[in-house]
Design an enzyme around this catalytic site. Structure first.
Site, mmCIF file in Angstrom:
data_model
loop_
_atom_site.group_PDB
_atom_site.id
_atom_site.type_symbol
_atom_site.label_atom_id
_atom_site.label_comp_id
_atom_site.label_asym_id
_atom_site.label_seq_id
_atom_site.Cartn_x
_atom_site.Cartn_y
_atom_site.Cartn_z
ATOM 1 N N CYS A 103 0.795 -1.131 0.224
ATOM 2 C CA CYS A 103 0.197 0.061 0.086
ATOM 3 C C CYS A 103 0.813 1.171 -0.058
ATOM 4 C CB CYS A 103 -0.988 -0.111 1.177
ATOM 5 S SG CYS A 103 -2.018 1.556 1.184
ATOM 6 N N ASP B 193 0.323 3.717 1.630
ATOM 7 C CA ASP B 193 0.400 4.349 2.878
ATOM 8 C C ASP B 193 1.961 4.742 3.506
ATOM 9 O OD1 ASP B 193 -2.007 4.453 5.548
ATOM 10 O OD2 ASP B 193 0.284 4.785 6.072
ATOM 11 N N ARG C 10 2.926 5.215 6.260
ATOM 12 C CA ARG C 10 3.430 4.410 7.533
ATOM 13 C C ARG C 10 3.937 3.089 7.331
ATOM 14 N NH1 ARG C 10 -2.312 6.056 10.069
ATOM 15 N NH2 ARG C 10 -2.684 4.925 7.900
ATOM 16 N N HIS D 147 -2.054 -3.331 5.589
ATOM 17 C CA HIS D 147 -1.782 -2.707 6.821
ATOM 18 C C HIS D 147 -2.822 -2.302 7.559
ATOM 19 C CE1 HIS D 147 -2.347 1.231 5.710
ATOM 20 N NE2 HIS D 147 -2.158 0.908 4.574
ATOM 21 N N CYS E 14 -5.804 0.978 7.203
ATOM 22 C CA CYS E 14 -5.490 1.334 5.602
ATOM 23 C C CYS E 14 -6.850 2.282 5.229
ATOM 24 C CB CYS E 14 -5.689 0.155 4.838
ATOM 25 S SG CYS E 14 -5.357 0.482 3.135
HETATM 26 ZN ZN LIG Z 1 -3.412 1.428 3.054
#
Ligand SMILES: [Zn+2]
Length: 236
Positions: free
Chosen positions: A41, A43, A45, A102, A105
């Site tokens: 992903c 993301d 983080r 994760h 999300c």
């Molecule tokens: Zn995500």
């Protein structure tokens, strides 16, 4: 005054790069030979290099909203992710493909809500996770389960890529389904035989060996996702 990003670029060149200069030179002279395709992903983080301890040249990476794998038949349009899968398998001959979702999300959460009308690409892209959603009241647990189910769904779609399927069946490629719990620093790995995710701290493997044997059965029965559907069916 240099702006913040410019400052960081200069710092990379002066403070960080020198200790990796020889390594990068080798990677240029000899070419890249990563053994792993990481589909994660977008993301911020989720930090694949931290999770895997990988350095330069080790991970061929493609990231997108949700860590989704588009259909092989290209039915949903142009796909950078599909192109990356083909390149990683056919040109780089990777031995591992990781799909990594994760906790928390936003892409998965958006499956239960609205996306801005203007975000037409996002709206259709998110449909690649639709099948993982559960007909239950939205809760943290439901989101977690949807995130995990989505990883399995993407692995299944990955198996629709002929160059992936044939190599998995020959044992040349291992598939890994991971779900990173950001707040715990724990990665849960999908265990095909158990039909569920197991924390890396207590797992027997990172998602490799068992997939192969299971893939044989699954080809006949189409059971992989059904099994996990049963295991995660909403409680009455
Ligand atoms: Zn995500």
């Amino acid at each position: 005054m240099p702006d913040e990003l410019l400052t960081r670029l200069r710092r990379f060149n002066t403070d960080y790069f020198p200790q990796y200069r020889a390594q990068f030179k080798d990677l240029v002279d000899l070419g890249q030979h990563p053994t792993t395709l990481f589909i994660g992903c977008s993301d911020s983080r989720l930090v694949p290099y931290m999770l895997t301890g990988a350095g330069p040249g080790e991970l061929f990476m493609v990231r997108n909203v949700g860590a989704f794998v588009p259909p092989y038949d290209g039915s949903s349009g142009l796909h950078g992710t599909a192109a990356a899968i083909e390149y990683a398998v056919l040109a780089l001959q990777v031995q591992h493909i990781i799909v990594c979702g994760h906790s928390h999300c936003g892409g998965i959460r958006a499956l239960y809500g609205e996306v801005p009308a203007e975000a037409t690409n996002l709206k259709s892209w998110l449909e690649l996770g639709r099948e993982a959603t559960l007909p239950v009241q939205l809760s943290e647990e439901a989101l977690r389960r949807t995130e995990e189910r989505s990883v399995v769904l993407q692995l299944e779609r990955l198996m629709d890529y002929p160059m992936v399927r044939s190599r998995v069946e020959l044992g040349q490629i291992a598939l890994h389904g991971w779900h990173c719990v950001i707040e715990d620093g724990e990665v849960n790995v999908f265990d095909v035989n158990l039909g569920r995710f197991v924390p890396a701290s207590s797992a027997d493997h990172s998602g490799t060996g068992p997939y192969r044997a299971h893939a044989e059965e699954e080809r006949e029965s189409g059971a992989l996702f059904n099994e996990i559907n049963d295991a995660w069916a909403p409680k009455a």
